[in-house]
Every structure is written in structure tokens, then in C-alpha cells.
Design an enzyme around this catalytic site. Structure first.
Site, PDB file in Angstrom:
ATOM      1  N   HIS A  22      -2.037   0.663  -5.739  1.00 30.00           N
ATOM      2  CA  HIS A  22      -2.576   1.951  -5.305  1.00 30.00           C
ATOM      3  C   HIS A  22      -3.987   2.205  -5.826  1.00 30.00           C
ATOM      4  CE1 HIS A  22       1.167   3.475  -3.455  1.00 30.00           C
ATOM      5  NE2 HIS A  22       1.754   2.701  -4.359  1.00 30.00           N
ATOM      6  N   ASP A  56     -12.254   4.622  -6.106  1.00 32.01           N
ATOM      7  CA  ASP A  56     -10.920   5.147  -5.863  1.00 32.01           C
ATOM      8  C   ASP A  56     -10.208   4.246  -4.872  1.00 32.01           C
ATOM      9  OD1 ASP A  56      -8.838   6.922  -6.279  1.00 32.01           O
ATOM     10  OD2 ASP A  56     -10.065   8.695  -5.898  1.00 32.01           O
TER      11      ASP A  56
END
Length: 454
Positions: free
Chosen positions: A154, A363
Site C-alpha cells: 500500500h 504517497d
């Protein structure tokens, strides 16, 4: 249908209120197939994995174990968040490597494997999530598990040149070859993984993004960008105007345009740079004084890590400085809040914000960017200012894309967003909303599980 076993560091137990889109996606997949969610209970006990806690909720079973304080400190606070987290977010300067932390990380993964192997049945699909559990598949294979096992990362995955800065990187990262499928957010992440295995781990490429590892195992990697429950978020935002919190916010703005940022307090989110860009906006655009307010919501996290305490102090000073320099008796230019809010309240804040400011330095995806877009009023949508280094930038190309380290570029984008004509705002919003409706959270989990089962 094949039973599914989801494995993650934390488990979102039934009736927990603070769960996000990922937890909902996992629950939906488990309800659809029937299955088990396994992981840490979130509790500190005298002994790690001393007892297996089991809970049944319809077709879904939850199985959790406790961690001792020593194991938690080495595994979670230590290796996962002081070694792997900064490395995966392109901050090798913040990597704090400790052999004892690595041993604790491997020990907890071993305990996960020992408890999990008792629960796996022939034919089960096993889906392991995130950097806390990288070596878990190899430990399950050592214990005779032959099921299909998938892994989803993730976070971002940096280039091989950074990965090799991790001490004993091959011993850890080559265990990824024990998975049948590795899922990543972006093509950039996929290139980094393939480059590492080809040039550092001596793997051989096969067609279809398959690789043959040095140990002979063949595994596949693929791009599966995670989405949100677009329809639910949009409806939540539409209903949010009835809430007292949203009405009070609108009253407090007194007609001013709202810029909003919502981020966990973390050095990867680019918050100091964001504050600098907003200050620069006020400095060079006096016509915007008293006409704009910036709300930054940043709930604290990992408060035991020194770097997190440092960034909190830095942001408090910066917010105080900006308000001290530009505030008027009836106007505070910046509202800096260290609290978390329920999703239904956040969606209401997103809907009334003219600008969503999402500028992480790195991110994996950043679902706040997607939730901001989905929350907008179709008749009068706001504008998303988005970092090029968030995974979401690969899909939301109609956002105003910026380099968060370039203060002037972010400032330019903020000014452009605040002054953008309605027609352009609508066109950009419609294009992004089409992507979010097509690539939602259901499409993400379905694509990954279909690829794992194929």
C-alpha cells in the site's frame, strides 16, 4: 466460491467505527466469498500470541493475536515504522536500522505464520497486506502451505538504488518471490520491483510481468490502483450539509473560500512545504486576504517516533507565524487542527472546500485526493491541487499537478484554483469523476483477487 483469508497488521473488527475504505473493501470481499481476517488485535499483552482470539460475524470469521510490548516495539515502532516506512517513502536519511528491530520483525512474522498455518484450508486464497508482513509467504511455504498467496503493497516502492541501501535487503526483499502475485499501485512501482529483482536478485523476466526468481519460483507482479467507494462517498457528502458541524463551518467562513488539507501527521505528507506555499500565496496576493481560509486537519500518529514529534512542533510554529503575520480580528488565515473526524464530517468539509490541497512528498495512492473529488457538488465543484508524487496523480490527471518541493509552483496552482472559472472546474471534475466511478474500490479488489485466482 473459494474461501478468502485476509492477513494484515491490524484487523478491523465488526462494529468498529474508525474504519476506512480499505477495511470496507476487505469486509465486502470476505462476506462475498466467506472467509477469515487474521492479524494483530491491537492489544499489548504479557506474551505474544499466547491466545488466538476468534469472533464470528455472519460468513466472516476474525482471528487475532496479541503482541507483547517488547515485540510490538521492535516489530511495529522499530523495524516497520523506523526502518521500512522512511525507506519506502524515499527518505533513506531517516532510516533507523537496528539488528534487534529486524529480529523482532522476523519473529512476529514467524508467530503470524505459526498461528495462520493452523487456519488455512486446501484451496483457500490468502491475501497478505502491506510492508509489515513482507516475509510472511516464505514462512508459510516453509511450513508446507501450497495455496495461492497474494501480497499488496500500500506504500510506494522506491527504485532499486534506494532499496539496496537497506542492510540485508536481499534476505528480506527476495522473500517476495514466495508470493504468487504482488500488487502495486502504479507502473512506477512495478518498474522498481522488476528492476530490483532483475539486477539485484538475479531473476529472469517471463512474459506477462512474470519473473523466475533465483530460487526457481515463478511469480507475477501487477498494477492494481486502489479506489474508493465512489458512490457512497458522493452520497455521504451530499447529505452532509444537514449536519450541525458542516453548517457551523459554513457560518464561520462568512463567505470565504476554503482550502482544505487532511493528512495523518507524517513527514511524508509534505506539510511544512504546504504551509510555506500558503504563506507565499498570502504574501504575493494581498487581494485574497480575508477572502480565503486554509484548514489543515492533521491527526497525530506514531507519537513515540522522534521525527513525528519534531514535525508537529514545526507545524505549530509555522501556523502561529502565519496567523501572527496576516490575521485580522475577524479572520484567521490558517486553522491547524490535530484531531480526527468521522468520514461523514470530512466529506462535508470536502464538499464546501473550493480547493483540496493534497501535496505529499511521496504517497502510495492517497485516497483523500479521490474522496475530495467524489465529495464535490457537480453544479459547483472545487479544484484538486495534487502532488505529482502521489499514486493518485497517475489517474487524476485533470487535477492541478505540482511538485510539492517547488513553493512557487504550488502557490501558482493555489491562486489558479481559487480563480478558476466554473466551466473549467466542471470539465476537470467530470473527467476525474469518470475515473473514480470506473476504478472504484470494488473494481480494485475484484481485479486483484481474479488475478490471484487465475
Amino acid at each position: 466460491m473459494t474461501r478468502l483469508i485476509v492477513v494484515s497488521n491490524r484487523v478491523a473488527l465488526p462494529k468498529q467505527t474508525a474504519t476506512g475504505g480499505l477495511a470496507s473493501a476487505m469486509r465486502d470481499a470476505l462476506r462475498e466469498r466467506g472467509g477469515l481476517w487474521f492479524g494483530w488485535s491491537g492489544k499489548i499483552a504479557r506474551r505474544t500470541a499466547g491466545e488466538l482470539h476468534r469472533l464470528k460475524d455472519g460468513p466472516v470469521e476474525y482471528a487475532t493475536i496479541d503482541l507483547s510490548k517488547d515485540h510490538h516495539d521492535h516489530f511495529y515502532d522499530g523495524y516497520a515504522n523506523r526502518t521500512l516506512w522512511p525507506l519506502l517513502h524515499y527518505r533513506p536519511d531517516l532510516v533507523d536500522y537496528n539488528r534487534g528491530h529486524l529480529e523482532g520483525y522476523l519473529r512476529v512474522n514467524t508467530l503470524f505464520a505459526e498461528r495462520l498455518v493452523e487456519l488455512i484450508e486446501p484451496g483457500d486464497l490468502v491475501w497478505v497486506n502491506d510492508y509489515h508482513l513482507i516475509p510472511l509467504a516464505s514462512m508459510l511455504r516453509e511450513r508446507g502451505v501450497r495455496n495461492r498467496i497474494g501480497f499488496f503493497l500500500h506504500t510506494p516502492l522506491p527504485a532499486a538504488g534506494l532499496l539496496i541501501a537497506l542492510p540485508q535487503h536481499r534476505e528480506l526483499l527476495e522473500t517476495l518471490s514466495s508470493y504468487d502475485l504482488i500488487g502495486l499501485h502504479t507502473a512506477r512501482d512495478l518498474r522498481a520491483l522488476e528492476d530490483y529483482f532483475l539486477h539485484e536478485a538475479h531473476a529472469v523476466m517471463r512474459p506477462g510481468h512474470r519473473m523466475r526468481a533465483d530460487n526457481g519460483r515463478i511469480f507475477r507482479a501487477g498494477v492494481f490502483p486502489i479506489g474508493i467507494d465512489t458512490k457512497q462517498v458522493a452520497e455521504m457528502a451530499r447529505q452532509a450539509g444537514k449536519q450541525e458541524e458542516i453548517q457551523q463551518m459554513q457560518i464561520s467562513l462568512e463567505g470565504r473560500a476554503l482550502i482544505i488539507g487532511v493528512d495523518r501527521l507524517d513527514y511524508s505528507k509534505g506539510l511544512p512545504e504546504r504551509f510555506q506555499a500558503y504563506e507565499r500565496l498570502l504574501e504575493r496576493a494581498p487581494d485574497l486576504h480575508r477572502k480565503v481560509t486554509f484548514l489543515q486537519i492533521a491527526p497525530p500518529s506514531r507519537t513515540t517516533v522522534p521525527e513525528y514529534r519534531q514535525i508537529r512542533r514545526e507545524l505549530e510554529r509555522s501556523a502561529g507565524h502565519i496567523n501572527g503575520a496576516y490575521a485580522a480580528p475577524d479572520w484567521a488565515p490558517i486553522r491547524y487542527v490535530n484531531s480526527s473526524f468521522p468520514h461523514n464530517v470530512l466529506s462535508g468539509y470536502y464538499r464546501i472546500a473550493r480547493v483540496g490541497l493534497v501535496t505529499p512528498l511521496r504517497d502510495g495512492m492517497n485516497l483523500v485526493a479521490k474522496e475530495y473529488v467524489a465529495s464535490q457538488d457537480p453544479k459547483d465543484p472545487g479544484v484538486l491541487v495534487l502532488s505529482r508524487f502521489a499514486g493518485a496523480a497517475q489517474e487524476l490527471t485533470q487535477a492541478l499537478l505540482v511538485n510539492p518541493a517547488d513553493t512557487e509552483e504550488v502557490t501558482d496552482a493555489l491562486e489558479r484554483a481559487l480563480k478558476m472559472p466554473l466551466k473549467e472546474r466542471r470539465n476537470r471534475w467530470h473527467a476525474m469523476m469518470e475515473v473514480l466511478q470506473k476504478q472504484d474500490i470494488t473494481a480494485w479488489r475484484t481485479a486483484f483477487l481474479n488475478a490471484l485466482a487465475a
